[in-house]
Design a protein around this motif. Structure first.
Motif, short mmCIF file in Angstrom:
data_model
loop_
_atom_site.label_atom_id
_atom_site.label_comp_id
_atom_site.label_asym_id
_atom_site.label_seq_id
_atom_site.Cartn_x
_atom_site.Cartn_y
_atom_site.Cartn_z
N ALA A 25 25.63 6.71 -7.73
CA ALA A 25 25.45 6.09 -6.71
C ALA A 25 24.62 7.07 -5.70
CB ALA A 25 26.65 5.55 -6.38
N SER A 26 24.02 6.47 -4.72
CA SER A 26 23.36 6.93 -3.68
C SER A 26 23.73 5.99 -2.15
CB SER A 26 21.97 7.09 -3.61
OG SER A 26 21.57 7.93 -4.71
N MET A 27 24.14 6.88 -1.11
CA MET A 27 24.63 6.10 -0.01
C MET A 27 23.52 6.64 0.98
SD MET A 27 28.19 6.08 2.28
CE MET A 27 29.21 5.64 1.02
N THR A 28 23.15 5.63 1.85
CA THR A 28 22.03 6.21 2.85
C THR A 28 22.70 6.89 3.86
OG1 THR A 28 22.53 4.08 4.04
CG2 THR A 28 20.53 4.05 2.66
N ARG A 29 21.97 7.45 4.84
CA ARG A 29 22.42 8.02 6.28
C ARG A 29 22.72 6.65 6.98
NH1 ARG A 29 18.55 6.21 9.29
NH2 ARG A 29 16.31 6.80 9.17
N PRO A 30 23.44 6.58 8.19
CA PRO A 30 23.42 5.58 9.04
C PRO A 30 22.21 4.89 9.40
CG PRO A 30 24.79 7.19 9.75
CD PRO A 30 23.99 7.67 8.78
N LEU A 31 22.06 3.54 9.35
CA LEU A 31 20.94 3.03 9.68
C LEU A 31 20.91 3.06 11.12
CD1 LEU A 31 20.40 -0.18 7.59
CD2 LEU A 31 20.12 2.30 6.94
N SER A 32 19.70 3.14 12.03
CA SER A 32 19.68 3.08 13.44
C SER A 32 19.75 1.35 13.79
CB SER A 32 18.44 3.62 13.87
OG SER A 32 17.36 2.80 13.54
N LYS A 33 20.10 1.21 15.21
CA LYS A 33 20.07 -0.22 15.38
C LYS A 33 18.90 -0.88 15.10
CE LYS A 33 24.22 -0.79 17.72
NZ LYS A 33 25.00 -0.45 16.74
N SER A 34 17.65 -0.34 15.47
CA SER A 34 16.51 -0.83 15.11
C SER A 34 16.13 -1.14 13.52
CB SER A 34 15.16 0.01 15.68
OG SER A 34 15.13 1.02 15.21
N GLU A 35 16.76 -0.06 12.70
CA GLU A 35 16.55 -0.17 11.25
C GLU A 35 17.44 -1.71 11.06
OE1 GLU A 35 15.69 4.02 9.88
OE2 GLU A 35 17.61 3.72 10.45
N GLN A 36 18.75 -1.57 11.59
CA GLN A 36 19.51 -2.82 11.14
C GLN A 36 19.01 -4.30 11.57
OE1 GLN A 36 23.86 -2.31 11.99
NE2 GLN A 36 23.34 -0.12 12.42
N ALA A 37 18.13 -4.12 12.75
CA ALA A 37 17.62 -5.22 13.29
C ALA A 37 16.62 -5.75 12.32
CB ALA A 37 16.96 -5.20 14.63
N ALA A 38 15.80 -4.62 12.02
CA ALA A 38 14.44 -4.96 10.98
C ALA A 38 15.06 -5.55 9.60
CB ALA A 38 13.79 -3.69 10.65
N LEU A 39 16.18 -5.13 9.25
CA LEU A 39 16.88 -5.55 7.79
C LEU A 39 17.35 -6.84 7.99
CD1 LEU A 39 17.99 -5.12 5.29
CD2 LEU A 39 19.94 -3.91 6.26
N GLY A 40 18.10 -7.14 9.09
CA GLY A 40 18.69 -8.66 9.50
C GLY A 40 19.83 -8.66 8.30
N GLY A 41 20.40 -9.96 8.26
CA GLY A 41 21.48 -10.19 7.02
C GLY A 41 22.91 -9.93 7.92
N GLU A 42 23.74 -10.08 7.01
CA GLU A 42 25.02 -9.73 7.26
C GLU A 42 25.29 -8.21 7.34
OE1 GLU A 42 27.36 -12.05 7.97
OE2 GLU A 42 26.01 -13.54 7.71
N PRO A 43 26.42 -7.84 7.97
CA PRO A 43 26.54 -6.43 7.94
C PRO A 43 27.61 -5.98 6.83
CG PRO A 43 27.94 -7.33 9.71
CD PRO A 43 27.10 -8.50 9.12
#
Ligand SMILES: Cc1cc2nc3c(=O)[nH]c(=O)nc-3n(C[C@H](O)[C@H](O)[C@H](O)COP(=O)(O)OP(=O)(O)OC[C@H]3O[C@@H](n4cnc5c(N)ncnc54)[C@H](O)[C@@H]3O)c2cc1C
Length: 426
Positions: free
Chosen positions: A250-268
């Motif tokens: 498995a691999s886990m990302t670093r924390p996504l920034s607020k703008s990356e989370q907005a670009a991604l959308g979807g449920e948290p």
């Protein structure tokens, strides 16, 4: 470092086994199975001295490295759609749910609800073949009278943020765990009733009227022994040539920034199982995403940094295919972990010598079945009249592996072919 462990604060120093000790019970292996055995024993024989011992820190082994899906339904990795024969699956569901309830009561008792969330799981299909597999899975669930919800591509996008998945199936009974947080929390909760030694690998075992297990710096003698060491049952001389040592990664990302989370959308928060059992499992945990894929055959029961980093490239490809809006996302954690499988998906369970009990080889669903067979090993050892003990004893033993060189050549080839079949689901 395994990501789930890395997200937790460092634990207090380990208590290492030193010198000679005696106990009423020794349990070797503090993963899901060992912790369940210890907790169940502490309920069944509360006055007894119970010692639980592990080679590593609790949560550092496979128990803290998995994707955290505690699945109530059949989850047959070797098949095409996770299902098996109907009667067998009905029993499986009942037993899995008993294990999940046992874990749930531990979560309540020790205040671990944040690591144990009754969220359900999604299955996601990325291809027409994947959709056909999901339809077969849904038909199987209908036959079992199990609830599910069918989702189309846009609904999947609302949840995951990506249009990679063209359809999906939601099943409600899965618990999503932070596995390292959960097992560490259970160990801490148990530590008032069970003595726990960590970083204390058992290097030899002598069985007899009293059993003795030895570590580099100490030993414990007890009349009853429970081995919950998963694939390492073989290192203790049991189930030789019957256990398949497979690793997954498995691999886990670093924390996504607020703008990356907005670009991604979807449920948290969501967890997704691939339509094809050989595909990629994906989890979103707030501001991070975890990708798990690839199985390798490692009969020596170890992996290497090199293998982990090579497979990391496959994780990055799978990640980019699903989340192109996030670009070249760096992974903060990458890890691999040991799965113990058997050719007939049977667990290693029972009394293998007088007053030596085992619970292991949980075939890729060890968060639940490790818990189940661990708790049943305690019931069996105490002689309680728990009905599931007889059911577990009536299950077949892990089947004998094929003779060499068929395993060494055939197992990696078979895994390769199955993963190739997964295609875009990988
Ligand atoms: C990347 C990954 C993803 C996974 N995803 C899932 C999932 O989503 N859901 C699921 O149910 N399962 C999943 N699994 C499988 C799951 O992690 C295992 O099935 C589960 O951990 C098995 O539990 P266990 O207690 O039987 O064994 P383990 O967790 O392997 O625990 C055995 C313990 O025994 C100890 N031990 C071994 N030898 C000795 C010795 N000589 N002396 C002392 N201690 C010893 C080890 O240190 C270890 O802590 C996944 C596994 C991996 C690697």
């Amino acid at each position: 470092m395994p990501g789930w462990y890395g997200l937790l604060p460092p634990p207090p120093p380990a208590q290492v086994l030193r010198g000679r000790h005696t106990a009423d019970w020794v349990i070797v292996g503090a993963g899901f199975a060992g912790l369940a055995a210890a907790r169940r024993l502490s309920q069944l024989v509360p006055g007894d001295r119970i010692v639980l011992i592990d080679a590593q820190r609790v949560g550092w082994g496979a128990a803290g490295r998995n994707s955290g899906f505690m699945i109530d339904l059949p989850h047959e990795l070797g098949g095409e759609n996770y299902g098996g024969a109907r009667e067998h699956d009905r029993k499986r569901i009942r037993m899995n749910r008993a294990a999940i309830e046992f874990s749930g009561s531990a979560a309540d008792e020790y205040g671990l609800q944040r690591f144990f969330v009754r969220a359900g799981k999604f299955h996601g299909a990325a291809t027409d073949h994947g959709l056909a597999v999901l339809r077969a899975f849904e038909n199987h669930l209908t036959g079992l009278a199990e609830p599910f919800e069918r989702l189309d591509g846009p609904q999947m996008k609302t949840i995951t943020g990506t249009d990679f998945f063209i359809g999906g199936t939601f099943t409600p009974g899965t618990v999503m765990a932070q596995p390292a947080g959960f097992v560490r929390g259970v160990a801490e909760g148990l530590s008032t009733r069970v003595q726990i030694f960590e970083k204390s690998a058992v290097t030899s075992m002598q069985t007899g009227k009293l059993h003795t297990v030895k570590t580099a710096e100490g030993e414990i003698t007890a009349p009853r022994l429970i081995l919950t060491v998963n694939g390492h049952l073989e290192s203790f001389g049991f189930f030789k040539k019957r256990l398949l040592h497979v690793f997954t990664y498995a691999s886990m990302t670093r924390p996504l920034s607020k703008s990356e989370q907005a670009a991604l959308g979807g449920e948290p928060h969501w967890g997704l199982i691939p339509a094809d059992p050989m595909g990629s499992t994906i989890r979103r945990i707030g501001d991070r995403i975890v990708v798990r894929n690839t199985f390798t055959y490692n009969p020596d029961m170890s992996t290497s940094e090199r293998q982990i980093s090579q497979i990391g490239a496959a994780h990055d490809r799978s990640f980019r295919a699903r989340f192109p809006m996030l670009g070249e996302m760096p992974m903060e954690f990458r890890w691999g972990g040991h799965l113990c499988l058997s050719l007939n998906s049977a667990p290693a369970f029972g009394e293998v010598e007088e007053r030596v009990f085992v619970a292991g080889c949980c075939n890729g669903l060890g968060t639940v079945q490790g818990t189940l067979y661990g708790m049943l090993a305690a019931d069996l050892a105490v002689g309680s009249n728990e009905q599931m003990v007889a059911e577990a004893q009536n299950e077949p033993a892990p089947a004998r592996l094929y003779p060499e060189p068929l395993m060494t050549i055939g197992a990696p080839l078979k895994l390769w072919a199955m993963q190739r079949r997964a295609g875009r689901e990988l």
